[in-house]
Design an enzyme around this catalytic site. Structure first.
Site, PDB file in Angstrom:
ATOM      1  N   GLY A  20       0.873  -1.170  -0.065  1.00  0.00           N
ATOM      2  CA  GLY A  20       0.011  -0.037   0.019  1.00  0.00           C
ATOM      3  C   GLY A  20       0.823   1.275  -0.114  1.00  0.00           C
ATOM      4  N   ASP A  65       4.880  -5.049   6.095  1.00  0.00           N
ATOM      5  CA  ASP A  65       5.393  -6.166   6.696  1.00  0.00           C
ATOM      6  C   ASP A  65       5.354  -7.233   5.482  1.00  0.00           C
ATOM      7  OD1 ASP A  65       2.434  -6.288   6.342  1.00  0.00           O
ATOM      8  OD2 ASP A  65       2.458  -7.803   8.010  1.00  0.00           O
ATOM      9  N   GLY A  66       4.463  -7.081   4.302  1.00  0.00           N
ATOM     10  CA  GLY A  66       4.529  -8.428   3.248  1.00  0.00           C
ATOM     11  C   GLY A  66       5.781  -8.053   2.403  1.00  0.00           C
ATOM     12  N   GLY A 100     -11.649  12.972  20.641  1.00  0.00           N
ATOM     13  CA  GLY A 100     -12.534  12.869  21.813  1.00  0.00           C
ATOM     14  C   GLY A 100     -13.807  11.819  21.442  1.00  0.00           C
ATOM     15  N   LYS A 123     -25.409  14.448  26.424  1.00  0.00           N
ATOM     16  CA  LYS A 123     -24.469  14.732  25.330  1.00  0.00           C
ATOM     17  C   LYS A 123     -25.130  14.540  24.022  1.00  0.00           C
ATOM     18  CE  LYS A 123     -19.528  12.827  24.707  1.00  0.00           C
ATOM     19  NZ  LYS A 123     -19.461  13.500  23.640  1.00  0.00           N
ATOM     20  N   HIS A 182      -9.898   5.324   1.105  1.00  0.00           N
ATOM     21  CA  HIS A 182      -8.782   5.825   0.658  1.00  0.00           C
ATOM     22  C   HIS A 182      -8.348   7.108   0.898  1.00  0.00           C
ATOM     23  CE1 HIS A 182      -8.974   1.823  -1.005  1.00  0.00           C
ATOM     24  NE2 HIS A 182      -7.459   1.766  -0.944  1.00  0.00           N
ATOM     25  N   ARG A 185       1.071  -5.137  -5.914  1.00  0.00           N
ATOM     26  CA  ARG A 185       1.109  -6.282  -5.281  1.00  0.00           C
ATOM     27  C   ARG A 185       1.285  -7.360  -6.173  1.00  0.00           C
ATOM     28  NH1 ARG A 185      -0.752  -4.470  -0.074  1.00  0.00           N
ATOM     29  NH2 ARG A 185      -2.251  -2.630  -0.346  1.00  0.00           N
ATOM     30  N   ARG A 221     -26.505  13.787  16.880  1.00  0.00           N
ATOM     31  CA  ARG A 221     -26.444  12.441  16.190  1.00  0.00           C
ATOM     32  C   ARG A 221     -25.135  11.767  16.582  1.00  0.00           C
ATOM     33  NH1 ARG A 221     -26.943  15.131  10.005  1.00  0.00           N
ATOM     34  NH2 ARG A 221     -28.969  14.809   9.875  1.00  0.00           N
ATOM     35  N   ASP A 251       2.217  -0.902  11.847  1.00  0.00           N
ATOM     36  CA  ASP A 251       2.078  -2.381  12.438  1.00  0.00           C
ATOM     37  C   ASP A 251       3.438  -2.845  12.447  1.00  0.00           C
ATOM     38  OD1 ASP A 251       2.134  -2.424   9.919  1.00  0.00           O
ATOM     39  OD2 ASP A 251       0.505  -3.751   9.900  1.00  0.00           O
ATOM     40  N   ASP A 273      -0.103   1.968   8.467  1.00  0.00           N
ATOM     41  CA  ASP A 273      -0.819   1.093   9.709  1.00  0.00           C
ATOM     42  C   ASP A 273      -0.082   1.183  10.984  1.00  0.00           C
ATOM     43  OD1 ASP A 273      -2.756   0.406   7.805  1.00  0.00           O
ATOM     44  OD2 ASP A 273      -1.657  -1.409   7.246  1.00  0.00           O
ATOM     45  N   THR A 321       4.368   2.609   5.550  1.00  0.00           N
ATOM     46  CA  THR A 321       2.913   1.889   5.771  1.00  0.00           C
ATOM     47  C   THR A 321       1.978   2.951   6.645  1.00  0.00           C
ATOM     48  OG1 THR A 321       1.234   0.111   6.355  1.00  0.00           O
ATOM     49  CG2 THR A 321       3.823   0.200   7.346  1.00  0.00           C
ATOM     50  N   ARG A 334      -6.862  -3.286   9.301  1.00  0.00           N
ATOM     51  CA  ARG A 334      -7.670  -4.322   9.118  1.00  0.00           C
ATOM     52  C   ARG A 334      -7.287  -5.236  10.538  1.00  0.00           C
ATOM     53  NH1 ARG A 334      -6.546  -4.362   3.690  1.00  0.00           N
ATOM     54  NH2 ARG A 334      -4.365  -5.100   3.892  1.00  0.00           N
TER      55      ARG A 334
HETATM   56  P1  ATP Z   1       1.004  -2.666   3.624  1.00  0.00           P
HETATM   57  O1  ATP Z   1       1.248  -2.751   5.120  1.00  0.00           O
HETATM   58  O2  ATP Z   1       0.460  -1.406   3.134  1.00  0.00           O
HETATM   59  O3  ATP Z   1      -0.585  -3.716   3.184  1.00  0.00           O
HETATM   60  P2  ATP Z   1       2.738  -4.608   2.573  1.00  0.00           P
HETATM   61  O4  ATP Z   1       4.105  -4.460   2.477  1.00  0.00           O
HETATM   62  O5  ATP Z   1       2.387  -5.580   3.750  1.00  0.00           O
HETATM   63  O6  ATP Z   1       2.119  -3.084   2.723  1.00  0.00           O
HETATM   64  P3  ATP Z   1       1.689  -6.771   0.970  1.00  0.00           P
HETATM   65  O7  ATP Z   1       0.518  -6.705  -0.255  1.00  0.00           O
HETATM   66  O8  ATP Z   1       1.275  -7.541   2.071  1.00  0.00           O
HETATM   67  O9  ATP Z   1       1.957  -5.143   1.368  1.00  0.00           O
HETATM   68  O10 ATP Z   1       3.022  -7.269   0.394  1.00  0.00           O
HETATM   69  C1  ATP Z   1       3.505  -6.506  -0.904  1.00  0.00           C
HETATM   70  C2  ATP Z   1       4.131  -7.339  -1.835  1.00  0.00           C
HETATM   71  O11 ATP Z   1       5.198  -8.198  -1.136  1.00  0.00           O
HETATM   72  C3  ATP Z   1       3.180  -8.793  -2.163  1.00  0.00           C
HETATM   73  O12 ATP Z   1       2.384  -8.147  -3.259  1.00  0.00           O
HETATM   74  C4  ATP Z   1       4.275  -9.533  -2.672  1.00  0.00           C
HETATM   75  O13 ATP Z   1       4.744  -9.374  -4.248  1.00  0.00           O
HETATM   76  C5  ATP Z   1       5.399  -9.447  -1.739  1.00  0.00           C
HETATM   77  N1  ATP Z   1       5.401 -10.571  -0.641  1.00  0.00           N
HETATM   78  C6  ATP Z   1       4.572 -10.478   0.331  1.00  0.00           C
HETATM   79  N2  ATP Z   1       4.724 -11.731   1.096  1.00  0.00           N
HETATM   80  C7  ATP Z   1       5.409 -12.329   0.533  1.00  0.00           C
HETATM   81  C8  ATP Z   1       5.817 -13.539   0.757  1.00  0.00           C
HETATM   82  N3  ATP Z   1       5.355 -14.548   1.823  1.00  0.00           N
HETATM   83  N4  ATP Z   1       6.768 -14.262  -0.134  1.00  0.00           N
HETATM   84  C9  ATP Z   1       6.976 -13.483  -1.300  1.00  0.00           C
HETATM   85  N5  ATP Z   1       6.622 -12.400  -1.395  1.00  0.00           N
HETATM   86  C10 ATP Z   1       5.902 -11.891  -0.661  1.00  0.00           C
END
Ligand code: ATP
Length: 327
Positions: free
Chosen positions: A15, A107-108, A190, A218, A257, A76, A167, A134, A132, A130, A176
């Site tokens: 993202g 993280d992905g 608040g 309130k 978004h 992605r 309201r 996180d 998030d 990110t 998520r």
């Molecule tokens: P956000 O936190 O904003 O969602 P993100 O980096 O966590 O960002 P993801 O869509 O989870 O976003 O991961 C981005 C890309 O990283 C994926 O589309 C994929 O190409 C790669 N990726 C994620 N997990 C793996 C994995 N286990 N093995 C190989 N590539 C991965």
């Protein structure tokens, strides 16, 4: 500084987040400052597989510091999750003799980078980009501050109408799996209640909070809902409340978004600039498979597998505030 790294590839993945451009700029400028070549890889891992790679110059990153989104685009990539996809990506990097990578993402993206480094030995440093917030090992991720500022601005506007009409507004924010955006913005605006994925709350709990509020006369109430709350999103929760409690007229706003867009805040621009420079310096000093983290004002290197552990918890002191301040 070590000399074996000469050609650094930089890309954004997952993202988008405000401040990613500031990080790209810092990576490009610092690589050139240290006499290295730097290559932009467009559309994240997918662009790497397809060889969508271009050398960047000092001027390639002019006038992007204040812009939201990412000039390198993001994507992605399902293909990168496969061994064949990663092999294709490696071949494209080899064609350009790229010998180190900086990945800006969540993280992905770091999970992918970690696997890639282990398979092909190309040094990689992650920059947490990110909204998030996180990731473990950093007090803040790039984009979180900007996104929360956008949410607060929107909620302030919604409150004007909420208080004019008795309201109850349910406002859904991103998150998520993590409630950081919801918790922080809930405190800043608040909110009478904050629905978080990390915290169990029933519809009955919420009704009891609303009932107390109505007895205190309130007239405007804001409930923030993180999209991943176990009771559902804002639409579902508002519906459940309407079925059982009719004192307030109920309205729902899903911010969506809009939270990712707009200029990065001053905080995010500075953080991104610090982390971009630290990523390049780290690579040149032999760091790899780490994320740049900000801890108590200092930039540190956190192992990627620590950063993506998902053990990060909401701050209990801040959680306590919600209880005290909404009486
Ligand atoms: P956000 O936190 O904003 O969602 P993100 O980096 O966590 O960002 P993801 O869509 O989870 O976003 O991961 C981005 C890309 O990283 C994926 O589309 C994929 O190409 C790669 N990726 C994620 N997990 C793996 C994995 N286990 N093995 C190989 N590539 C991965």
């Amino acid at each position: 500084m070590q000399t074996q790294i000469n050609r650094i590839g930089v890309f954004t993945s997952g993202g988008d987040a405000p401040g990613m451009n500031a990080a790209i700029r810092a990576v490009v400028r610092s690589a050139i400052y240290y006499d290295r070549k730097v290559f932009g890889i467009f559309r994240g891992y997918q662009g790497m597989i397809e060889g969508d790679i271009e050398e960047l110059q000092l001027r390639s990153v002019s006038n992007i510091l204040d812009r939201g989104g990412t000039m390198l685009k993001s994507a992605r990539s399902k293909e990168f999750r496969t061994k064949e996809g990663r092999r294709a990506a490696y071949e494209k990097l080899k064609e350009k003799n790229i010998d180190a990578l900086v990945v800006i993402g969540g993280d992905g993206s770091f999970t992918g980078a970690n696997i890639f480094e282990q398979e092909y030995g190309i040094p990689v440093i992650g920059i947490p980009g990110t909204i998030d917030n996180d990731l473990c090992g950093t007090n803040a991720t790039i984009g979180y501050d900007s996104a929360t500022n956008v949410v607060v601005e929107c909620i302030d506007k919604i409150r004007d109408t909420a208080s004019s009409h008795n309201r109850l507004f349910f406002i859904e924010v991103m998150g998520r799996d993590a409630g950081f955006i919801a918790l922080r913005t809930g405190i800043a605006t608040g909110a009478i209640a904050i629905m978080l994925p990390e915290k169990k709350q029933s519809i009955e709990d919420l009704i009891s909070i609303l009932d107390k509020a109505s007895k205190r006369r309130k007239t405007s109430n804001i409930v923030i809902v993180a999209e991943g709350d176990e009771l559902g999103g804002a639409v579902e929760i508002a519906k459940k409340i309407e079925e059982q409690y009719s004192f307030y007229e109920t309205k729902v706003t899903v911010l969506g978004h809009i939270q990712r867009g707009g200029s990065p805040s001053c905080f995010d621009r500075v953080l991104a600039s610090q982390m971009g420079v630290a990523a390049v310096e780290g690579l040149l000093e032999g760091e790899s498979n780490v994320m740049t983290g900000s801890q108590n004002g200092k930039i540190v290197y956190v192992p990627l597998d620590e950063a993506i552990k998902h053990t990060i918890k909401l701050n209990p002191e801040i959680l306590k505030l919600t209880k005290i301040l909404t009486i």
